[in-house]
Scaffold this active site. Structure first.
Site, PDB file in Angstrom:
ATOM      1  N   GLU A   1     -69.175 -15.309  18.073  1.00  0.00           N
ATOM      2  CA  GLU A   1     -68.285 -16.173  18.854  1.00  0.00           C
ATOM      3  C   GLU A   1     -67.652 -17.278  18.003  1.00  0.00           C
ATOM      4  O   GLU A   1     -66.483 -17.608  18.163  1.00  0.00           O
ATOM      5  CB  GLU A   1     -69.076 -16.804  20.007  1.00  0.00           C
ATOM      6  CG  GLU A   1     -68.164 -17.430  21.031  1.00  0.00           C
ATOM      7  CD  GLU A   1     -68.945 -18.059  22.182  1.00  0.00           C
ATOM      8  OE1 GLU A   1     -68.301 -18.794  22.938  1.00  0.00           O
ATOM      9  OE2 GLU A   1     -70.144 -17.820  22.318  1.00  0.00           O
ATOM     10  N   ASP A   2     -68.434 -17.857  17.078  1.00  0.00           N
ATOM     11  CA  ASP A   2     -67.974 -19.055  16.363  1.00  0.00           C
ATOM     12  C   ASP A   2     -67.494 -18.817  14.934  1.00  0.00           C
ATOM     13  O   ASP A   2     -67.021 -19.740  14.283  1.00  0.00           O
ATOM     14  CB  ASP A   2     -69.106 -20.103  16.322  1.00  0.00           C
ATOM     15  CG  ASP A   2     -69.471 -20.587  17.715  1.00  0.00           C
ATOM     16  OD1 ASP A   2     -68.677 -20.340  18.639  1.00  0.00           O
ATOM     17  OD2 ASP A   2     -70.539 -21.194  17.884  1.00  0.00           O
TER      18      ASP A   2
ATOM     19  N   ASP B   1     -81.352 -20.082  25.423  1.00  0.00           N
ATOM     20  CA  ASP B   1     -80.183 -20.835  24.937  1.00  0.00           C
ATOM     21  C   ASP B   1     -79.868 -21.988  25.889  1.00  0.00           C
ATOM     22  O   ASP B   1     -79.651 -23.135  25.483  1.00  0.00           O
ATOM     23  CB  ASP B   1     -78.993 -19.856  24.846  1.00  0.00           C
ATOM     24  CG  ASP B   1     -77.702 -20.524  24.389  1.00  0.00           C
ATOM     25  OD1 ASP B   1     -77.771 -21.382  23.485  1.00  0.00           O
ATOM     26  OD2 ASP B   1     -76.636 -20.190  24.928  1.00  0.00           O
TER      27      ASP B   1
ATOM     28  N   HIS C   1     -77.000 -15.469  17.649  1.00  0.00           N
ATOM     29  CA  HIS C   1     -76.286 -15.348  18.932  1.00  0.00           C
ATOM     30  C   HIS C   1     -74.910 -16.009  18.953  1.00  0.00           C
ATOM     31  O   HIS C   1     -74.066 -15.653  19.758  1.00  0.00           O
ATOM     32  CB  HIS C   1     -77.162 -15.815  20.105  1.00  0.00           C
ATOM     33  CG  HIS C   1     -77.239 -17.299  20.284  1.00  0.00           C
ATOM     34  ND1 HIS C   1     -78.165 -18.081  19.644  1.00  0.00           N
ATOM     35  CD2 HIS C   1     -76.508 -18.152  21.044  1.00  0.00           C
ATOM     36  CE1 HIS C   1     -78.002 -19.343  19.999  1.00  0.00           C
ATOM     37  NE2 HIS C   1     -77.009 -19.423  20.851  1.00  0.00           N
ATOM     38  N   ASP C   2     -74.665 -17.001  18.090  1.00  0.00           N
ATOM     39  CA  ASP C   2     -73.343 -17.657  18.088  1.00  0.00           C
ATOM     40  C   ASP C   2     -72.444 -17.204  16.942  1.00  0.00           C
ATOM     41  O   ASP C   2     -71.324 -17.686  16.800  1.00  0.00           O
ATOM     42  CB  ASP C   2     -73.519 -19.182  18.013  1.00  0.00           C
ATOM     43  CG  ASP C   2     -73.847 -19.783  19.376  1.00  0.00           C
ATOM     44  OD1 ASP C   2     -73.449 -19.171  20.386  1.00  0.00           O
ATOM     45  OD2 ASP C   2     -74.489 -20.838  19.429  1.00  0.00           O
TER      46      ASP C   2
ATOM     47  N   HIS D   1     -79.622 -25.264  16.230  1.00  0.00           N
ATOM     48  CA  HIS D   1     -79.573 -24.733  17.609  1.00  0.00           C
ATOM     49  C   HIS D   1     -80.074 -23.282  17.656  1.00  0.00           C
ATOM     50  O   HIS D   1     -81.007 -22.983  18.424  1.00  0.00           O
ATOM     51  CB  HIS D   1     -78.162 -24.870  18.187  1.00  0.00           C
ATOM     52  CG  HIS D   1     -77.958 -24.129  19.474  1.00  0.00           C
ATOM     53  ND1 HIS D   1     -78.641 -24.433  20.626  1.00  0.00           N
ATOM     54  CD2 HIS D   1     -77.160 -23.065  19.776  1.00  0.00           C
ATOM     55  CE1 HIS D   1     -78.263 -23.602  21.592  1.00  0.00           C
ATOM     56  NE2 HIS D   1     -77.383 -22.762  21.097  1.00  0.00           N
TER      57      HIS D   1
END
Length: 761
Positions: free
Chosen positions: A92-93, A155, A88-89, A63
């Protein structure tokens, strides 16, 4: 075990190939070649997401690579953005923080990733409109670095491309949100290709049958279109060759979504849409400074071959759209008797039209640095408008979202100040909007305007080319009615802010006057006393009661003292009985609520805690009364529908294309359900059909014969009027489903004299 090893090896190969493709795309671009930092970001992200898979089953790292690929190839961004897209994630993850990223990749990349994390993160209460709140965050972050929003759009595009692995209720939520927020944003930033793809993907998931039908019709008419294109462009090509222009001519076909939107708005069929085909002339100018002149030279040459439509020349050359779009649009009459739009643009204009503001970098002389230079004046004006709106926080996030959409995504007009400066304003704006766009003080004290030297009221709608002078007076003050005749978000926000401030001042003044009155009459100032007086004056809440006293619309006197001492005619039980209708169950009813709601609310299905929201709800004859059918879109069997769990845990049914449903999808996505019909033509539903045509003797007899005898359908109401030989009417019918409506429309179209038959919501 061997199977697992083979799967891991296949995954590794897939990930490595995807990353190599990204690097190849980046190396073809004109950005500085910072391969090392991109590779470092990729390895870091791969390690951080190790072992995690998406719903589709592929490794999660695919992704971020896909988002970076879109950012690089389709939006034209450079290494900083590619690294931020790959990472980018991560915050957050995983357990990594923004500080970790700043230490490893530097503050710029960390700031963009932090912006992207802020947008998608956040904990909201059950009643909060999460998406609108997210949108506020998005815009706040955007003002710091435009790349945050560009990567967020990339995204969203990848999420839309891989939406099939999601359950239907999630698909409607994400598709609705995309149409409501992300597609208009992409358009505003000039990302035309991305905008079109987002719209079409949303349409495909929300209305799969209509999408397929339009696709099939486009395929079936392809040969016809190619023939028309070849015949139309042959003489144009000959002329361009004579002029020695380096050009290419392309066929532009309307997207399925824009065709469907036109069919809905204009109530026409696919066959009745004439601008499905447009022609695009893209040329490479001999001299960049002369490209605008060359556009006009081409226009002059082709308008000698074909007659041009006098009212449909669109000049976006001298005044580009706010998203950077430049082109000359002209509509010509083909030899086949069809109007065809021709878009004339240089290769630079074409790239900016497709890629948006990111394409500006390519044409900045001698600059190969990918850092964004904030010199696009229009974009900065846009960001400034957003900042101003955010400075006046709105009580309701959905109002805010609507306000932003009002003027950011509208088409523009050009208005001149008395000194000849040009201002870009949204279509439909008024003199008062213009006043607020210049300065809040000017708007607040505006008494009127001079448009083209003629005196006009505040509510006067402006047109492109108007010269506007605002007239003010110190004694003028913002009025509540003003909100009804402004259309820009800035003006609405400023008026509401002033009115809220005034209301607070009046409320305070009212509280002081009431306190004085009660002291004078030796009555204790308690909440019970205030409530009793508010009821006595038939005002529903304390705040409004205080404002009414402050405004002097309520004057306190002896009757109020009598009421409090129990001597008034409205005292005791009598006063309560007098106000029962006002306080009863019906008082909260809004337009569009079902009438049954007041009487049979107990019979509606209540969603239990452990309800499976991923599975569709089926609406059948035996359970249809358990659902709320809202009048905003009047769904009947055969319509594409969805369910929405309201605050009472009942299920509302809306058409998927309903404007109210659009807001619900964008704001309460977790409450959206997939809903399907399971009807067997036993029940009847209301449907309205509109007829237009040439009046003649007996036409009404023919219409009623087709409906009642031929189609065996009951006419509930018929309204018809005729003027100068042309009639216009509507028929309310009782039908089983949408198929009945289509069949009736097809039969009515066969009647002599009937020109147009459309279905009203």
């Amino acid at each position: 075990m061997d199977e697992e090893i083979r799967r891991e090896e296949a995954d590794e190969k897939m990930v490595s190939e995807a990353f190599q493709h990204l690097l190849d795309s980046y190396l073809k671009s004109r950005h500085r070649k910072k391969v090392d930092i991109i590779t470092k970001a990729f390895n870091f992200a791969r390690q951080a997401h190790k072992g995690v898979r998406r719903l589709s089953g592929e490794p999660y790292i695919m992704h971020p690579i896909a988002v970076a690929q879109i950012a690089c190839e389709e939006v034209g961004l450079g290494s900083t953005s590619i690294c931020a897209a790959l990472l980018h994630d991560v915050v957050e993850d995983t357990d990594y923080t923004t500080e970790d990223l700043s230490n490893i990749f530097g503050p710029k990349i960390a700031q963009i990733v932090d912006g992207l994390t802020k947008i998608s993160g956040g904990i909201f209460g059950e009643q909060a409109s999460a998406q609108a709140e997210n949108f506020k965050k998005l815009l706040l972050t955007m003002s710091e670095d435009i790349r945050v929003i560009l990567i967020k759009i990339c995204d969203r595009l990848h999420n839309m491309r891989t939406l099939e692995s999601q359950p239907a209720n999630k698909q409607y939520k994400i598709a609705g949100e995309t149409l409501y927020i992300y597609a208009p944003l992409a358009n505003r930033l000039g990302l035309y290709k991305v905008k079109s793809e987002l719209e079409n993907l949303s349409f495909q998931y929300e209305h799969p049958d209509q999408f397929q039908q339009i696709k099939d019709k486009l395929k079936n008419t392809e040969v016809q279109r190619h023939e028309l294109f070849d015949q139309f462009t042959a003489p144009i090509e000959e002329e361009l060759k004579k002029m020695g222009i380096n050009y290419q001519i392309k066929e532009r076909v309307k997207t399925p979504y824009s065709i469907w939107t036109k069919m809905q708005n204009k109530h026409v069929t696919f066959e009745e849409i004439y601008d499905i085909l447009a022609v695009r002339i893209i040329f490479t100018p001999n001299n960049r400074e002369e490209e605008i002149n060359e556009c006009f030279n081409i226009y002059v040459a082709i308008s000698k071959i074909y007659k041009s439509h006098p009212d449909r020349l669109r000049d976006w050359l001298s005044h580009p759209k706010a998203n950077g779009y430049q082109a000359l649009h002209v509509t010509l009459m083909s030899k086949q008797g069809r109007w065809i739009e021709v878009q004339i643009r240089s290769d630079r204009m074409d790239e900016i039209a497709e890629q948006g503001l990111a394409a500006h970098w390519k044409y900045k002389e001698g600059e190969e640095d990918e850092e964004y230079t904030e010199d696009e004046a229009e974009l900065n004006d846009w960001l400034r408008t957003i900042k101003e709106i955010l400075d006046d926080p709105q009580p309701d996030a959905m109002d805010f979202l609507d306000a932003i959409k009002l003027n950011l995504f509208a088409s523009e007009i050009f208005v001149f100040t008395p000194k000849g400066e040009i201002k870009t304003m949204p279509t439909g704006c008024t003199a008062l909007d213009f006043a607020f766009s210049i300065h809040t003080f000017l708007g607040s004290h505006c008494i009127g305007a001079k448009v083209n030297h003629k005196l006009v009221p505040l509510s006067h709608k402006l047109e492109s080319g108007d010269q506007v002078e605002i007239l003010t007076s110190k004694s003028q003050h913002v009025q509540p009615a003003w909100i009804n005749f402004v259309s820009t978000a800035k003006a609405k926000a400023k008026i509401q802010a002033v009115l809220r401030r005034d209301s607070r001042e009046l409320q305070k003044k009212g509280e002081e006057l009431l306190d004085e009155f009660l002291k004078k009459n030796e009555i204790e100032n308690t909440l019970a006393v205030v409530d009793q007086l508010a009821r006595f004056h038939e005002i529903s809440n304390r705040e409004d009661f205080f404002v009414a006293i402050g405004k002097k619309t309520v004057l306190l006197g002896e009757k109020d003292v009598d009421e409090l001492h129990g001597k008034g005619s409205g005292s005791g039980k009598l006063g309560w009985r007098k106000l029962v209708p006002f306080l009863g169950r019906g008082s909260g009813k809004k337009d569009g609520d079902n009438v049954e709601q007041l009487n049979v609310s107990g019979e509606f299905f209540t969603v239990p805690d452990k309800f499976n929201r991923k599975k569709p709800v089926y609406i059948a004859e035996e359970n249809i009364g358990q659902y709320k059918f809202k009048h905003c879109c009047h769904p009947i069997p055969g319509d594409d529908i969805l369910g929405y769990i309201d605050n009472r845990r009942h299920i509302e049914i809306h058409k998927r294309a309903c404007p109210v449903a659009d807001k619900l999808k964008s704001s309460f996505g977790n409450r959206i359900l997939d809903a399907k019909w399971n009807m067997h033509k036993l029940l009847f539903f209301d449907a309205t059909i509109r007829l237009q045509g040439i009046d003649r003797m007996g036409i009404l007899v023919d219409v009623s014969r087709v409906i009642t005898s031929q189609m065996s359908v009951n006419i509930h109401r018929l309204t018809i009027g005729s003027e100068e030989g042309v009639f216009d009417g509507s028929i309310e019918l009782r039908v089983h489903d949408r198929d009945d409506v289509r069949a009736i429309i097809d039969e009515l179209k066969k009647i002599e004299g009937i020109q147009e038959v459309t279905q009203i919501m």
